[in-house]
Write an enzyme that holds these catalytic residues in place. Structure first.
Site, short mmCIF file in Angstrom:
data_model
loop_
_atom_site.label_atom_id
_atom_site.label_comp_id
_atom_site.label_asym_id
_atom_site.label_seq_id
_atom_site.Cartn_x
_atom_site.Cartn_y
_atom_site.Cartn_z
N GLY D 198 0.81 -1.21 0.00
CA GLY D 198 0.00 0.00 0.00
C GLY D 198 0.84 1.26 0.00
N ASP D 223 -4.72 -7.78 -8.61
CA ASP D 223 -4.60 -7.69 -7.15
C ASP D 223 -3.38 -6.86 -6.79
OD1 ASP D 223 -6.84 -9.47 -6.71
OD2 ASP D 223 -5.49 -11.04 -7.44
N LEU D 224 -3.64 -5.66 -6.31
CA LEU D 224 -2.59 -4.66 -6.04
C LEU D 224 -1.48 -5.24 -5.16
CD1 LEU D 224 -1.95 -1.66 -6.50
CD2 LEU D 224 -3.02 -1.22 -4.28
N ASP D 225 -0.24 -5.08 -5.60
CA ASP D 225 0.95 -5.49 -4.83
C ASP D 225 0.99 -6.99 -4.55
OD1 ASP D 225 1.45 -2.81 -4.81
OD2 ASP D 225 0.85 -2.48 -2.73
N GLU D 226 0.23 -7.78 -5.32
CA GLU D 226 0.20 -9.23 -5.10
C GLU D 226 0.74 -9.98 -6.32
OE1 GLU D 226 -0.52 -10.89 -2.44
OE2 GLU D 226 -1.45 -9.37 -1.17
#
Lengths: 281, 281, 281, 281
Positions: D198, D223-226
């Site tokens: 984040g 999927d953000l940052d995944e």
């Protein structure tokens, strides 16, 4: 004549270095090495002074106390070996490494006693001539942990233990013991916190497909894996490494990180600063 | 009001920290950060004090001088940008990196002028609005280097240059310029000295089959590649890398090492200590 | 059923991968992991194939030999523990580390015998149940080294030793033993070669004022400190570290580098390539 | 005649290496470098073959297809420069580094176009002669992101873009664009994931008091940052570093990590393996 280490923590204000070094200068003592840090967040002053040469430092206590700085300070001969109690479960690379280092003169500590909830490392302890206490905990008997910890506290008192090292000790300490020994219990966690808290961190790392794994030495507090971090190191891994390979590679990092943290602590370089640490290394 | 950096070098003796911090305490100035080191070999005392808060420090000079410590000391506002002259030949990764960093605020220096023995980087200099001087040297004309260096010395005077950075400048400076700017010329050498001195270090490394290559930032002295080392870093290589791959990987290390050395120098963290350096980082 | 490691070295030419994997495909064997490298300088082909699943591989020898590739190849069960003889003098951190690793399953080797020119580590060897041979050399008696080395060669034969590890063994081997065990003696040198060859490398490093020190694992040849390099690692040091500190910090790097080299060798990842190595790691 | 890179992914089974290298052997093509990995979890086979020497490889397609391995394979000349579109917001160290590297020949890519939601880096793009598109997004107008992304997709088509690099682009892409360019968008995240996901990761790291900060290059998924991690690196920090210092130190790590990931991708060394990557480096 000996050199000494003065460690000094107090609320920050102007003139502290001057006041403290004035006491040393008054007694013609030379500063060999001085490190100082003022934390702008916690408004706390930290200082480590390596000074000499004098055999007895008792005459410094009254003048330092009368500076009226609401301070916590300590003076130790720089060759003094702090007494360390090591706790371990069934994985022994950190224990083996620490024991070898202290015998070889790479780590200036004295380890009079080892505690384990398993009997596995009694022969290793014996080969170094160190007392080994097998103090098991029963999952079925919730009072067994309290009983075990009172024995540990007795050993701490009996042996004048300054520092407890959890060298892959896989049990959680009670908040009581954590509070009693605040700033004096160092744990090695087998991940670079805050990644992969909790159990089986290398397997979590394998599942996520990370390219680095690591280890963290930290002070133990009642909040699991949340204690102030003293040192961290990492190593590269790749797609071809299995979870078992990560465990094996991590072992090397763990021994290094824990050995560094214990060495720095033994040299009075590590200070608690609320949820963080100050490390003069 | 501003904070300042006091840097201080003198023959070691008892009481220096007390004497110097006494001057600051007398004027109610707070120490934010203090680092001190006494070299047991050279018997020299080094100290860097970050203090505040005051706009004018001229009243400190007389009391510090009158301490009679045979000292070299300087006081600079901590936001002051030292003027840096960069020299480069035909390989520009370090130059490009330094220019970007100073513009982006990652490096607190001012670069008014770039000198090269080749014209290649004039457009890059112009894109940053920096004066570019193409000052070639003729191998046939042995006086051309002296002529070039007098122009460089004029530029140094004209622009109040504090530091010269050789960012892959492939010519040897004369002993005269080295002496004139002692402790104020930083070079990046593309090997981890003392390995692979001289020309084509990556090719020497390739031929030897090493598993690490590196780079060294050092002060320039008249003895080529023998100057006091400020910083070194390395990177792993393997059998599959060609000599060209080593050159390419090394480029990344060089930019990092040189940027670190220049940053630390600009923050007054780097001290000459005869053939070595003291770096408070 | 077991998996196996096929290692393969031959003069390079087209079609080798196809020919070799054809033999495996003919017997329905699956490749789990294959690494290949052709050196453009030495025109040599190197390959390591991890394949399965089969208990007996004797039927592969004739077809692989009949490929007529002037090859050196070996097939080992991947769980086979190579027999290792460790030699040591009076500094034991590498020995202690290797012994712990092999017992803990971090290093897949079998150490039946330890040789030393000093008696110091007999208790450590005994605590692991390993034969210890104190084979001193007399500086006064030039024939004593030859006598010692014939005993070593007998031990090598007697115990089917595949690899000799010099874990801080401070004597030079004769060219005879080096030749006899070519590619099968690994030494740890306590500097990042080619810097600081010869005696007291950490003191040399201290005198030069370097900012990194390191260690090198290499194959032993008759040319001291010139053997093919298997692995190197370094650690940062600063102005405040004494020569003794460099020795201590280096100890950690040495154990790591030597453990990596021995592990990779035991996994058949290390190939001699004239004066260099190929390491599939 | 040219060398080529064959990349090959398919469900694992016995005989694939043999079958594929058979096609090359049939046409007398030499393997220069071959790396292979079979993932035991996903039962997927990955291979990268560097082979030569031939100018036209079109005759290999039919025989490779007819192996009937349900494969995804590609053949590229090894000197081919993939077309890369770089996206950036207001922080430019990664952009500046990538542009310098591609011009200096350190990165074998072609950057025909740069897209930003801010106008800041138009001059930098122009100094490299690269088209710059300022495509802002309005937080007030939810349709503006879709409009912006259709323009990006047009640019991708128009310029035959193979790879999109998010070089500190601070907007989230829509699931649509992520799906459309699956395995072909690389992002640099300014923490060692999964720590500090984040916003403001360096400030999170400062608050936690960690001793290492890092950066992660990963494929972008919805999927953000995944997304699958390609590369990670870290750097040490200490108590004396402010959050701003962490940001500055991190900048160096970010440029390195992103440059490595893009370089490896451009050399066809990076494979998607469900939620992980296989990187032959």
């Amino acid at each position: 004549m000996a050199t000494h280490l003065l460690t000094f923590t107090c609320p920050d204000k102007a003139g502290i270095v001057y006041a403290v070094t004035g006491v040393l200068a008054h007694y013609q003592l030379t500063i060999l090495d001085l490190q100082q840090y003022s934390d702008p967040d916690t408004k706390t002053f930290f200082m480590r002074v390596h000074f000499g040469h004098v055999d007895d430092t008792s005459h410094l206590l009254q003048p330092l106390n009368s500076l009226n700085l609401h301070t916590t300070f300590q003076i130790h001969p720089s060759t003094l070996k702090p007494k360390v109690l090591i706790m371990v479960s069934k994985i022994g690379h950190c224990l083996n490494d620490l024991l070898y280092r202290q015998r070889a003169g790479l780590l200036n500590v004295d380890v009079p006693v080892i505690v384990s909830n398993h009997p596995d490392f009694e022969p290793l302890a014996k080969s170094y001539g160190i007392d080994f206490h097998h103090l098991p905990i029963s999952a079925k008997d919730p009072t067994s942990k309290d009983a075990q910890e009172s024995k540990i506290l007795s050993l701490i008192k009996e042996h004048n233990i300054e520092l407890v090292v959890l060298a892959r000790y896989m049990q959680i300490l009670t908040p009581n013991l954590c509070a009693e020994m605040s700033g004096r219990i160092i744990n090695i966690h087998h991940s670079f916190l805050p990644s992969f808290k909790g159990a089986k961190p290398y397997h979590q790392a394998y599942d996520r497909g990370v390219k680095i794994v690591g280890a963290t030495a930290h002070f133990v507090t009642k909040d699991l894996d949340e204690g102030p971090i003293i040192e961290q190191q990492v190593t590269h891994v790749g797609h071809a490494q299995s979870a078992k390979d990560l465990v094996d590679r991590g072992a090397t990092v763990e021994t290094q990180v824990l050995a560094s943290a214990v060495k720095w602590w033994s040299e009075r370089r590590v200070f608690l600063n609320q949820t963080k640490t100050v490390v003069f290394n």
